[in-house]
Structure formats: C-alpha cells, structure tokens
Design a protein around this motif. Structure first.
Motif, PDB file in Angstrom:
ATOM      1  N   ALA A   1      99.537  80.515  75.485  1.00  0.00           N
ATOM      2  CA  ALA A   1      99.973  79.582  76.531  1.00  0.00           C
ATOM      3  C   ALA A   1     101.490  79.622  76.668  1.00  0.00           C
ATOM      4  N   TYR A   2     102.180  79.724  75.545  1.00  0.00           N
ATOM      5  CA  TYR A   2     103.645  79.785  75.579  1.00  0.00           C
ATOM      6  C   TYR A   2     104.123  81.112  76.161  1.00  0.00           C
ATOM      7  N   LEU A   3     103.494  82.229  75.759  1.00  0.00           N
ATOM      8  CA  LEU A   3     103.908  83.545  76.237  1.00  0.00           C
ATOM      9  C   LEU A   3     103.600  83.745  77.722  1.00  0.00           C
ATOM     10  N   ARG A   4     102.559  83.046  78.201  1.00  0.00           N
ATOM     11  CA  ARG A   4     102.177  83.178  79.611  1.00  0.00           C
ATOM     12  C   ARG A   4     102.788  82.092  80.487  1.00  0.00           C
ATOM     13  N   ARG A   5     103.736  81.367  79.962  1.00  0.00           N
ATOM     14  CA  ARG A   5     104.333  80.274  80.718  1.00  0.00           C
ATOM     15  C   ARG A   5     105.023  80.806  81.977  1.00  0.00           C
ATOM     16  N   PRO A   6     105.190  79.954  82.984  1.00  0.00           N
ATOM     17  CA  PRO A   6     105.836  80.368  84.228  1.00  0.00           C
ATOM     18  C   PRO A   6     107.240  80.915  83.977  1.00  0.00           C
ATOM     19  N   PRO A   7     107.723  81.817  84.839  1.00  0.00           N
ATOM     20  CA  PRO A   7     109.040  82.438  84.640  1.00  0.00           C
ATOM     21  C   PRO A   7     110.178  81.445  84.433  1.00  0.00           C
TER      22      PRO A   7
ATOM     23  N   GLU B   1     110.148  78.629  82.982  1.00  0.00           N
ATOM     24  CA  GLU B   1     110.104  78.060  81.636  1.00  0.00           C
ATOM     25  C   GLU B   1     110.671  79.019  80.593  1.00  0.00           C
ATOM     26  N   GLN B   2     110.745  80.291  80.933  1.00  0.00           N
ATOM     27  CA  GLN B   2     111.238  81.283  79.992  1.00  0.00           C
ATOM     28  C   GLN B   2     112.749  81.216  79.793  1.00  0.00           C
TER      29      GLN B   2
ATOM     30  N   TRP C   1     107.618  69.614  88.484  1.00  0.00           N
ATOM     31  CA  TRP C   1     108.054  70.122  87.184  1.00  0.00           C
ATOM     32  C   TRP C   1     108.910  71.377  87.315  1.00  0.00           C
ATOM     33  N   ALA C   2     108.445  72.360  88.081  1.00  0.00           N
ATOM     34  CA  ALA C   2     109.189  73.611  88.228  1.00  0.00           C
ATOM     35  C   ALA C   2     110.532  73.378  88.911  1.00  0.00           C
TER      36      ALA C   2
ATOM     37  N   ILE D   1     117.803  71.857  85.991  1.00  0.00           N
ATOM     38  CA  ILE D   1     118.452  71.921  84.673  1.00  0.00           C
ATOM     39  C   ILE D   1     119.044  73.306  84.431  1.00  0.00           C
ATOM     40  N   ARG D   2     118.284  74.334  84.778  1.00  0.00           N
ATOM     41  CA  ARG D   2     118.789  75.697  84.573  1.00  0.00           C
ATOM     42  C   ARG D   2     120.074  75.929  85.357  1.00  0.00           C
TER      43      ARG D   2
END
Length: 286
Positions: A183-189, A191-192, A265-266, A272-273
């Motif tokens: 789930a963490y590795l497949r998170r939306p871009p 979130e990376q 959320w996105a 923030i980014r």
C-alpha cells in the motif's frame, strides 16, 4: 538465434560495473527478451536452465544495488517465462526468477495482469510438485500481494507436508506487513514526496479537520490552522514561517480551482509540497 547470441555475448563481458547499465537501460536490453526466450525454449535442458539462472543472477545483482530492472519489466519476457512453466524441469528456476521479479512493485503489477497469480496458485496447491517449488510459489504470491490462499485457508487444508505447513505459518504471519508495504509502495505520486512518518501525521490531522463534514476534504477556511498544526507536528519551522492569512488566501485561489471551498487530500499535499519547495513564489503571494 541472433538475439540469443547477442544476449550471451553481453553476459560474457558483464561485470559489476556494467550491471547497472545492462539492467536499467532499455536500449541495452532491447531484443534480449527474444534471445532469452529462444534459449529458454531450447531442446537442451542445460541451456534452458543456464539461461534462466543467468537472468536470475543479473536481476539479483541489480536488486542488491537497488538498480532499476528494465530487463524484467519487458512484458514480452514475462509473458514468455509464464509460458515456460509448462517445462517441469525449469520450474524451480522459473519460480526463483518470478520471486525476484515480484518483489519489484511495477514488475509485480505487470505479472498480475499477465496471469501469474493463477499459475503460482496452481503450483502451490499441487501436491505432486516438490516442496521447494511449492514454497517458492507461496513466496511469490506473498510478494505479489495475492493473499487468497493464505486468507481462505485452502492452502492449509491442501498442504500435505509438515515442512510446507511450517513455511506456510511463517508466511501467513507476514501477510499484514506485506499488505501495508505494498500500500505504501503503490501510493499516489504526490505522496511519494513525503516520508511515511510525515504522511501519517498529515493524514491524521487532515481527518480531524474533516471529521465534521466527512467529505474527504477540508474547508479552505480551516486551512491555515491545519497547515500550522502539520508544521508544528513535523517540526517544519521553515514552512511555518510562510503561513499567513495572505498566503492561505493565495493558496485557496490557486488550489481550489473549482471554487468549492474545500481541498481534497491530494490537493492538500500539493499545497504542503509547494510550500516546502518554494514553488509558491513571491509573485503568487503578492
């Protein structure tokens, strides 16, 4: 045959310094899939096994150095290797290679699309298959995130081997951890761009701000205190100093494009980014 010879020639000169270029460059591996499959389907068992062992060694070395593996991302190769499961004498080598590939999420997703899950389940459930092969099949399923045999209890009922039962119990204990990891590795871009710890903090605070509406979005009027909370919780003093009502007004005008008065959320993570990276220029904030 030409491609097979090309692959052999490249392998003969391959050393540790060339592993990265070979494993990660699509230009370097172009045509190699056809060459590998030609060798894998050779009438000679020794040639078939050597080809698979060589690919597995290249993949392992690339994985150990955290290099991208363009070779295993080739759908032609993955499709051909899946067909090769019909060779019983290659099964162990194929399963070993499949396990290496399945640990790379992008490759694993392609394997799922191509039908590897059904093939691995069939091998794992077949009592006529050797225990080492069944074990590798189960490990491959775990790596792919295909947990059906573990969750349904079908594998435990059909185990029929004390050593495999012990292996199965160990793998069952890893299912939740692997699910969270995937789930963490497949998170939306978006979130990376953040650490796991920061994401966890942001998400908890975002949900608190959304608790009243339960819309999966926060009202723009609550954005300033929410951003301050996020900065305080993560110790981000640099971004904290940029937060003023004037800044937040500019943010809302920029990121709430539809004028709904809410940020999803996105969109919130983009804010923030961009604050962190200085993408919100002085011109924007004037």
């Amino acid at each position: 045959k030409v491609m097979a010879l090309r692959f052999i020639a490249m392998v003969l000169v391959l050393d540790d310094d060339r592993v990265e270029n070979f494993s990660s460059s699509r230009v370097a591996v172009e045509g190699c899939a056809e060459g590998i499959l030609t060798l894998v389907e050779s009438p000679e068992v020794a040639i078939r096994k050597s080809a698979l062992s060589t690919v597995a060694q290249i993949a392992q070395r690339a994985q150990a150095r955290q290099h991208k593996m363009a070779l295993l991302e080739d759908p032609t190769l993955l499709r051909g290797l899946l067909r090769a499961f019909r060779f019983s004498d290659l099964r162990f080598e194929l399963l070993r290679l499949a396990l290496i590939a399945a640990k790379v999420v992008s490759v694993g997703d392609t394997m799922i699309d191509l039908g590897y899950v059904a093939a691995l389940q069939e091998i794992a459930m077949d009592r006529r298959t050797s225990t080492p092969c069944r074990s590798l099949a189960l490990r491959g399923l775990l790596a792919l995130g295909a947990f059906d045999l573990f969750a349904s209890g079908r594998m435990r009922q059909n185990c029929g081997d004390p050593d495999l039962e012990h292996e199965l119990r160990n793998l069952e204990a890893l299912v939740d951890d692997r699910a969270m990891q995937l789930a963490y590795l497949r998170r939306p871009p978006i979130e990376q761009h953040f650490s796991k710890a920061d994401l966890t903090t942001y998400l908890a605070l975002f949900h608190d701000a959304d608790a009243e509406n339960s819309l999966g979005a926060v009202p723009t009027k609550a954005l300033l205190p929410l951003l301050k909370q996020c900065c305080d919780a993560t110790g981000d003093t640099v971004t904290r100093t940029k937060l003023t009502r004037r800044t937040v007004t500019a943010i809302c005008e920029t990121y709430d494009a539809d004028g709904s008065g809410f940020l999803e959320w996105a969109e919130f993570l983009h804010v923030i980014r961009d604050l962190r990276e200085g993408a919100l220029t002085e011109a924007l904030l004037k």
